[in-house]
Design a protein around this motif. Sequence first.
Motif, PDB file in Angstrom:
ATOM      1  N   THR A 131      52.396  38.202  37.414  1.00  0.00           N
ATOM      2  CA  THR A 131      52.666  39.593  37.785  1.00  0.00           C
ATOM      3  C   THR A 131      52.691  40.503  36.562  1.00  0.00           C
ATOM      4  N   GLY A 132      53.135  39.967  35.411  1.00  0.00           N
ATOM      5  CA  GLY A 132      53.082  40.748  34.170  1.00  0.00           C
ATOM      6  C   GLY A 132      51.654  40.990  33.728  1.00  0.00           C
ATOM      7  N   LEU A 133      50.811  39.968  33.848  1.00  0.00           N
ATOM      8  CA  LEU A 133      49.392  40.123  33.522  1.00  0.00           C
ATOM      9  C   LEU A 133      48.757  41.178  34.421  1.00  0.00           C
ATOM     10  N   LEU A 134      49.097  41.148  35.694  1.00  0.00           N
ATOM     11  CA  LEU A 134      48.565  42.130  36.628  1.00  0.00           C
ATOM     12  C   LEU A 134      48.993  43.542  36.242  1.00  0.00           C
ATOM     13  N   SER A 135      50.263  43.716  35.894  1.00  0.00           N
ATOM     14  CA  SER A 135      50.750  45.033  35.500  1.00  0.00           C
ATOM     15  C   SER A 135      50.029  45.528  34.257  1.00  0.00           C
ATOM     16  N   HIS A 136      49.782  44.621  33.307  1.00  0.00           N
ATOM     17  CA  HIS A 136      49.066  45.015  32.085  1.00  0.00           C
ATOM     18  C   HIS A 136      47.643  45.456  32.416  1.00  0.00           C
ATOM     19  N   LEU A 137      46.975  44.734  33.306  1.00  0.00           N
ATOM     20  CA  LEU A 137      45.603  45.095  33.677  1.00  0.00           C
ATOM     21  C   LEU A 137      45.553  46.441  34.395  1.00  0.00           C
ATOM     22  N   ILE A 138      46.574  46.740  35.188  1.00  0.00           N
ATOM     23  CA  ILE A 138      46.602  48.029  35.893  1.00  0.00           C
ATOM     24  C   ILE A 138      46.752  49.171  34.895  1.00  0.00           C
ATOM     25  N   GLN A 139      47.612  48.965  33.905  1.00  0.00           N
ATOM     26  CA  GLN A 139      47.862  50.034  32.932  1.00  0.00           C
ATOM     27  C   GLN A 139      46.752  50.163  31.893  1.00  0.00           C
ATOM     28  N   HIS A 140      46.090  49.043  31.569  1.00  0.00           N
ATOM     29  CA  HIS A 140      45.026  49.051  30.555  1.00  0.00           C
ATOM     30  C   HIS A 140      43.808  48.331  31.131  1.00  0.00           C
ATOM     31  N   PRO A 141      43.174  48.911  32.140  1.00  0.00           N
ATOM     32  CA  PRO A 141      42.138  48.172  32.877  1.00  0.00           C
ATOM     33  C   PRO A 141      40.850  47.977  32.081  1.00  0.00           C
ATOM     34  N   PRO A 142      40.366  46.735  31.989  1.00  0.00           N
ATOM     35  CA  PRO A 142      39.026  46.515  31.444  1.00  0.00           C
ATOM     36  C   PRO A 142      37.982  46.953  32.468  1.00  0.00           C
ATOM     37  N   GLY A 143      36.733  46.985  32.055  1.00  0.00           N
ATOM     38  CA  GLY A 143      35.684  47.498  32.935  1.00  0.00           C
ATOM     39  C   GLY A 143      35.514  46.738  34.228  1.00  0.00           C
ATOM     40  N   TRP A 144      35.830  45.443  34.217  1.00  0.00           N
ATOM     41  CA  TRP A 144      35.602  44.620  35.412  1.00  0.00           C
ATOM     42  C   TRP A 144      36.752  44.687  36.419  1.00  0.00           C
ATOM     43  N   PHE A 145      37.873  45.302  36.027  1.00  0.00           N
ATOM     44  CA  PHE A 145      39.073  45.257  36.866  1.00  0.00           C
ATOM     45  C   PHE A 145      39.187  46.503  37.735  1.00  0.00           C
ATOM     46  N   THR A 146      39.480  46.313  39.005  1.00  0.00           N
ATOM     47  CA  THR A 146      39.782  47.431  39.907  1.00  0.00           C
ATOM     48  C   THR A 146      41.098  47.136  40.625  1.00  0.00           C
ATOM     49  N   TRP A 147      41.810  48.200  40.959  1.00  0.00           N
ATOM     50  CA  TRP A 147      43.107  48.076  41.619  1.00  0.00           C
ATOM     51  C   TRP A 147      43.100  48.999  42.831  1.00  0.00           C
ATOM     52  N   PRO A 148      43.412  48.491  44.025  1.00  0.00           N
ATOM     53  CA  PRO A 148      43.304  49.309  45.237  1.00  0.00           C
ATOM     54  C   PRO A 148      44.440  50.322  45.358  1.00  0.00           C
ATOM     55  N   SER A 149      44.233  51.302  46.210  1.00  0.00           N
ATOM     56  CA  SER A 149      45.291  52.283  46.477  1.00  0.00           C
ATOM     57  C   SER A 149      46.179  51.866  47.649  1.00  0.00           C
ATOM     58  N   ARG A 150      45.762  50.906  48.415  1.00  0.00           N
ATOM     59  CA  ARG A 150      46.547  50.408  49.539  1.00  0.00           C
ATOM     60  C   ARG A 150      46.692  48.890  49.425  1.00  0.00           C
ATOM     61  N   PRO A 151      47.752  48.297  49.942  1.00  0.00           N
ATOM     62  CA  PRO A 151      48.901  48.956  50.559  1.00  0.00           C
ATOM     63  C   PRO A 151      49.750  49.694  49.528  1.00  0.00           C
ATOM     64  N   VAL A 152      50.416  50.728  49.974  1.00  0.00           N
ATOM     65  CA  VAL A 152      51.115  51.613  49.041  1.00  0.00           C
ATOM     66  C   VAL A 152      52.291  50.919  48.359  1.00  0.00           C
ATOM     67  N   GLN A 153      52.798  49.842  48.965  1.00  0.00           N
ATOM     68  CA  GLN A 153      53.969  49.163  48.410  1.00  0.00           C
ATOM     69  C   GLN A 153      53.602  48.017  47.466  1.00  0.00           C
ATOM     70  N   LEU A 154      52.316  47.757  47.253  1.00  0.00           N
ATOM     71  CA  LEU A 154      51.913  46.539  46.553  1.00  0.00           C
ATOM     72  C   LEU A 154      52.442  46.475  45.127  1.00  0.00           C
ATOM     73  N   TYR A 155      52.262  47.530  44.336  1.00  0.00           N
ATOM     74  CA  TYR A 155      52.745  47.480  42.954  1.00  0.00           C
ATOM     75  C   TYR A 155      54.272  47.400  42.918  1.00  0.00           C
TER      76      TYR A 155
ATOM     77  N   PRO B 173      56.406  55.355  47.449  1.00  0.00           N
ATOM     78  CA  PRO B 173      57.339  54.864  46.421  1.00  0.00           C
ATOM     79  C   PRO B 173      56.848  55.234  45.033  1.00  0.00           C
ATOM     80  N   ILE B 174      57.778  55.466  44.140  1.00  0.00           N
ATOM     81  CA  ILE B 174      57.451  55.536  42.725  1.00  0.00           C
ATOM     82  C   ILE B 174      58.079  54.290  42.105  1.00  0.00           C
ATOM     83  N   ALA B 175      57.239  53.474  41.493  1.00  0.00           N
ATOM     84  CA  ALA B 175      57.677  52.174  40.979  1.00  0.00           C
ATOM     85  C   ALA B 175      57.444  52.128  39.482  1.00  0.00           C
TER      86      ALA B 175
END
Length: 364
Positions: A31-55, A264-266
Amino acid sequence: MNHFRAAAHSPAVTSRIGAALGVTFLLCFLTGLLSHLIQHPPGWFTWPSRPVQLYRITQGVHVISGIASIPLLLAKLWTVYPKLFERPAVRSIPHALERLSILVLSGAAFFEVTTGLLNVAQNYPWDFYFPSLHYAVAWIAIGSVVVHVAVKLPIIRGPKEPEKPEKPSPGLSRRGFLRSTWLVTGVAVVATAGATVPWLRHVSGLSWRTDKGTQGVPVNRTAAAAGVLEIPPGWRLEIATTAGTRSFSLTDLVALPQTTAELPIACVEGWSQSAVWTGVAFPDLLRAAGAEPGSDVRVLSLERNGLYATSELPGTHTADPLTLLALQLNGEVLAPDHGYPCRVIAPNRPGVLQTKWVRRLEVR
């Protein structure tokens, strides 16, 4: 006391606590790796907008599993520490690798849980940039786990000797030690999980940030801390597109179609809070500026020097009607600490990327 030590240092106890620690460490790492990828995404990484509670869920799991790892780590070290003083210190190459992996793992693990706990409390008694070093040491910790398991694999897969039944004796039994470990771990989780899990908030001592900020939402960075002490006279939102730049006053933004959503703001520290936000949906805003929804957008803040004074809003979010340029929070005009005159609030995004005090959008 001697019986307690014998029980705590039992291989069966070590194995069970080690298995539980492996689960919490793996959850925390992934989950820490995922959070890092969301904040500093490489070109191959995408993060969806739904579900809204996922992050909100993944970051909550990250913090909770990290907290659970602390008593498990202490208990695990207690069960094995006599072996660290056995002589000879090194008996073979695999034995040397095992000892080295334990040393590296212990150091990396204590660094991770200590700095992580201080991050949850927003206390930073150091000069280094926490996210980068925390991320780097996480790889060291997980690598040492892999080496440690690989060295121990022959023993793990080998024939098991039947455990001798415990003789009745004063002190804590193996089962008692394990039960005490599970109890302490459970208390640690309950004491912190309320920051993320709403129904635990009244029993969690470390959920103090939730519901206690301006307009019912916690604030990590105030307007004063960001240096946004006043809004420039005649403030206008600039939206730069390939066709040119358009500007919108606050009156213009209010005149556009308004969308209200509970989102939510997380935060990366693990806390999260749902709130009702009202503003202009990004698809409507981009169309009004002559751009297409789904375009990547760079967001610039009135805050000039902060680490998150700019953010990247990908097309998956700008096409989502729940991604808002928020003007109101819980039915009130945004307070300065929440980003007046406008801020980004996008579903399934870390709080540090929900840029406040927006002054310019650059459509790419």
